[in-house]
Every structure is written in structure tokens, then in C-alpha cells.
Motif scaffolding. Sequence first.
Motif, PDB file in Angstrom:
ATOM      1  N   LEU A   1       1.044  14.333  -4.649  1.00  0.00           N
ATOM      2  CA  LEU A   1       1.115  13.014  -3.945  1.00  0.00           C
ATOM      3  C   LEU A   1      -0.065  12.245  -4.914  1.00  0.00           C
ATOM      4  O   LEU A   1       0.030  11.152  -4.805  1.00  0.00           O
ATOM      5  N   ARG A   2      -1.135  13.061  -4.784  1.00  0.00           N
ATOM      6  CA  ARG A   2      -2.284  12.376  -5.861  1.00  0.00           C
ATOM      7  C   ARG A   2      -1.951  11.502  -7.145  1.00  0.00           C
ATOM      8  O   ARG A   2      -2.111  10.463  -7.335  1.00  0.00           O
ATOM      9  N   ALA A   3      -0.824  11.891  -7.884  1.00  0.00           N
ATOM     10  CA  ALA A   3      -0.333  11.600  -8.955  1.00  0.00           C
ATOM     11  C   ALA A   3       0.560  10.087  -8.855  1.00  0.00           C
ATOM     12  O   ALA A   3       0.763   9.335  -9.667  1.00  0.00           O
ATOM     13  N   ALA A   4       0.970  10.051  -7.383  1.00  0.00           N
ATOM     14  CA  ALA A   4       1.846   9.014  -7.134  1.00  0.00           C
ATOM     15  C   ALA A   4       1.482   7.777  -6.127  1.00  0.00           C
ATOM     16  O   ALA A   4       2.113   6.918  -6.276  1.00  0.00           O
ATOM     17  N   VAL A   5       0.557   8.088  -5.469  1.00  0.00           N
ATOM     18  CA  VAL A   5      -0.007   7.163  -4.404  1.00  0.00           C
ATOM     19  C   VAL A   5      -1.199   6.376  -4.539  1.00  0.00           C
ATOM     20  O   VAL A   5      -1.949   6.831  -5.374  1.00  0.00           O
ATOM     21  N   ASP A   6      -1.532   5.515  -3.653  1.00  0.00           N
ATOM     22  CA  ASP A   6      -2.712   4.666  -3.565  1.00  0.00           C
ATOM     23  C   ASP A   6      -3.788   5.647  -2.864  1.00  0.00           C
ATOM     24  O   ASP A   6      -5.109   5.450  -3.225  1.00  0.00           O
ATOM     25  N   LEU A   7      -3.335   6.410  -1.819  1.00  0.00           N
ATOM     26  CA  LEU A   7      -4.203   6.563  -0.737  1.00  0.00           C
ATOM     27  C   LEU A   7      -3.506   8.009  -0.303  1.00  0.00           C
ATOM     28  O   LEU A   7      -2.642   7.894   0.245  1.00  0.00           O
TER      29      LEU A   7
ATOM     30  N   LEU B   1       0.836  -1.253  -0.006  1.00  0.00           N
ATOM     31  CA  LEU B   1      -0.047   0.054  -0.036  1.00  0.00           C
ATOM     32  C   LEU B   1       1.078   1.047   0.069  1.00  0.00           C
ATOM     33  O   LEU B   1       1.764   1.486   0.779  1.00  0.00           O
ATOM     34  N   HIS B   2       0.768   2.026  -1.000  1.00  0.00           N
ATOM     35  CA  HIS B   2       1.409   3.461  -1.170  1.00  0.00           C
ATOM     36  C   HIS B   2       0.605   4.259  -0.360  1.00  0.00           C
ATOM     37  O   HIS B   2      -0.464   4.967  -1.072  1.00  0.00           O
ATOM     38  N   ILE B   3       1.162   4.930   0.590  1.00  0.00           N
ATOM     39  CA  ILE B   3       0.529   6.140   1.363  1.00  0.00           C
ATOM     40  C   ILE B   3       1.054   7.509   1.079  1.00  0.00           C
ATOM     41  O   ILE B   3       2.377   7.563   1.276  1.00  0.00           O
ATOM     42  N   GLY B   4       0.380   8.219   0.845  1.00  0.00           N
ATOM     43  CA  GLY B   4       0.698   9.804   0.797  1.00  0.00           C
ATOM     44  C   GLY B   4       0.485  10.428   1.988  1.00  0.00           C
ATOM     45  O   GLY B   4      -0.684  10.614   2.290  1.00  0.00           O
ATOM     46  N   LEU B   5       1.588  10.987   2.711  1.00  0.00           N
ATOM     47  CA  LEU B   5       1.136  12.142   3.726  1.00  0.00           C
ATOM     48  C   LEU B   5       1.409  13.375   3.461  1.00  0.00           C
ATOM     49  O   LEU B   5       2.613  13.563   3.204  1.00  0.00           O
ATOM     50  N   VAL B   6       0.486  14.286   3.938  1.00  0.00           N
ATOM     51  CA  VAL B   6       0.728  15.533   3.953  1.00  0.00           C
ATOM     52  C   VAL B   6       0.171  16.135   5.597  1.00  0.00           C
ATOM     53  O   VAL B   6      -0.791  15.781   5.675  1.00  0.00           O
TER      54      VAL B   6
END
Length: 385
Positions: free
Chosen positions: A114-120, A13-18
Motif C-alpha cells: 500500500l505504501r507504494a500506491a497511496v498518499d496516506l 486523497l488516496h487512502i490505503g487501509l489495512v
Amino acid sequence: MSEPLRDPLHDPLHIGLVVNPLAGVGGSRALKGSDGEQVRELVRREGGVDRAASRAARALALLRDSDEPLRFSTWGGAMGEDLLRSLGIGAEVLGSPGLGLSAAADTREAATALRAAVDLLVFVGGDGTARDVLDAVGDHYPVLGIPAGVKMHSAVFAVSPEAAGELLIRLARGGLVGLRRQEVRDIDEEAFRAGRVRTRFYGEMQVPGEARFLQQTKVGGREDQALVAAEIAAWLAESLDPDTLYLVGPGSTTAVLLEELGLPATLLGVDALRDGAVLAADADEQTLLELLAAHKGPARIVVTAIGGQGHILGRGNQQLSPRVVRAVGCDNILVVAAKSKIAALEGRPLLVDSNDPELDRALAGYRRVITGYDDEILYRVEGPA
């Protein structure tokens, strides 16, 4: 910059964190929120930017201590990088905010990248942060809020940081985690400070939530496959865009869609339809490529999973070749399946085997699966081992 944690054929799972580092700082100061220049000036003078990071750490510590492989991408400095480093979690840093205190524009820029790179996308903040994320990612991308703000009127947040962590662990394990459209609302801080409560609806975002498995049940608790297929078909039929070319793959679940539209279906073939008409029945690869070349609008592929195996591409639908998939676009694939079919995989991923390893890697990751009428889950897709 840390190296991304990636296994090209078995992506975790690829998580983007901001993180909005200013989230919540107005609460202890009785400022009714953390938006506006007044709060920013106060923070410049007094400091005290730690609430968002500390609350996010409570969720992320659960992920760090779990056995589930996870991949992280984030934004620089206090917007995520510092926190993950302090927890010993490796991450790919996709960009950084400008000098000084971060602003709403930084949140929007980070969320867009991040939207372009991660699953969630996982964001840390309050209602103002949720508004910025909605502006950046829209209403069809999965997000989850870790609550850290003063104003918490939106329904896109977990009930606690720990709840967010547990939900992400369940998702990483392949659990049936549903996607729900939840409201983003915000309150007028200036009016609130004057004693008037004014909330405003800004939109909705897709948020993973605890799935209520087998919502459509008969006596004995078993899912009615025919009923579920009919519900999926009804939802798809209502959602069809007359200007979009749909390539509908084989399977009993997808065949019900054409039946719902009053059209003949090829149970073991690929049918092409647009604006309520079948353009080609039981089409081969060349026919599909010709239709796509002549079509000037958007196109989508509709596929279902093979029971027991979990293949969505490369088994029985080779007409949907790598050239066809690339012409349509990897983001334009609709996967439909009953929840019972997904549950029967016992956590194993859905599979793609297009005979093109590069395409298989591009298709891997967490994808939305339509499981009923206005009902979706997130589930992992992998290429061949």
C-alpha cells in the motif's frame, strides 16, 4: 476486485487501509494484549474477531457520508476489503493474506504494498500493529492509526475512531494538517501478564495532526515571511546530505537556503549544489542533465510555490524539465512554502504543469510541504485541468 476511484488529473486523497482483524480481541479476555499464539489459538476456538472492524467502521462511515471525493486501496478479506464492501465504499484490492488467521507478516506485506500506491496509510490495530507498520513503511511515510488494540502506548493513533475520520476529512478538504513525528512504543505482554510493566521505544512515524496555524507570530497574528523563510532554510541546511546533488529552484524562499549556507543565490534561476558548494549557478536544462549524468549519488529538487497561483513546476522554473525531473525521480522533490502562502490558496491544490501530461499525473497526489523548522504539512498537488 473493485475498480479504483480515480480522476487522472484531479486525484482525490488516496487512502490505503489495512486492518489487523485480531486487534483488541485479548482485551475482553483479560489477556493484556492480542499478540502471541495463545490469543490466536483462543480465537480459533471461540471466534469473536469484530472489534477492529467495528471501530474502523465508525471512522470510515464519516468518510463515506462526507461530500469529499476519496480513493481507497486495501488488502483482501478481513484485512480491509470486507469492511469497505460492507460500508459500500469502492476500493482497489492490492493483495490478500494467506488462509486462516492473519499474522504480523500479513500486516507488513500489506503495508509495504500500500505504501507504494497511496498518499496516506491508515491502519487499524494496537501497538503491535503499529510496530509492524513501522517495520514496513519506515519513519518518513505518513500514517494514521485507528485505535482498536488492547495496548495503546504509541502516539500514532487518533484519540478515537471518530477523530480519525474527522482528521481525514479535513485533510481531503485541503486543510492545513501538519505532519508530526510520533512515537511507536509497545509493552512486553508476557511481562505484563506477570504484573511487570515494560515498555520499549521502537521508533517514530510521521502522523497527520491538527495544525497550529501561524505558530511563529508577531503582534496582530500575521506570519513573518522572512522569519518563516529563515526557519525553513535552517531546517533544510541541517538536513542536507553531502553526497546528494540538490537542484534549487527560483524564489525568495529557496534563495534563503543558499544564503544560510553562505553561498550566492540566483533568485530567478536554478542553482545546483553539493557538499556545501555551488556546482552550477543559473543552470539551464542541459547543464542540469549533464550534472545528473555525471553524479553517481542521489539527487533532489527543491522548489517553492508561486504566491497566489500555487504552481511548483512549470512556471518560472522550466529548466526543471520533464527529463530533469525524471532523472531526479518524482519522489525526490522537496516543496517548501510558508503556511500563509498555502492558506491563501483557500483549499485549491498546488499545481504542476510540466508540459508532459504523463509526468503531471505521476506528480499528482498528496505531498509533504516543508513549512517551517521541523514542520511539515500534507497538501494536494494536481496537474492542469
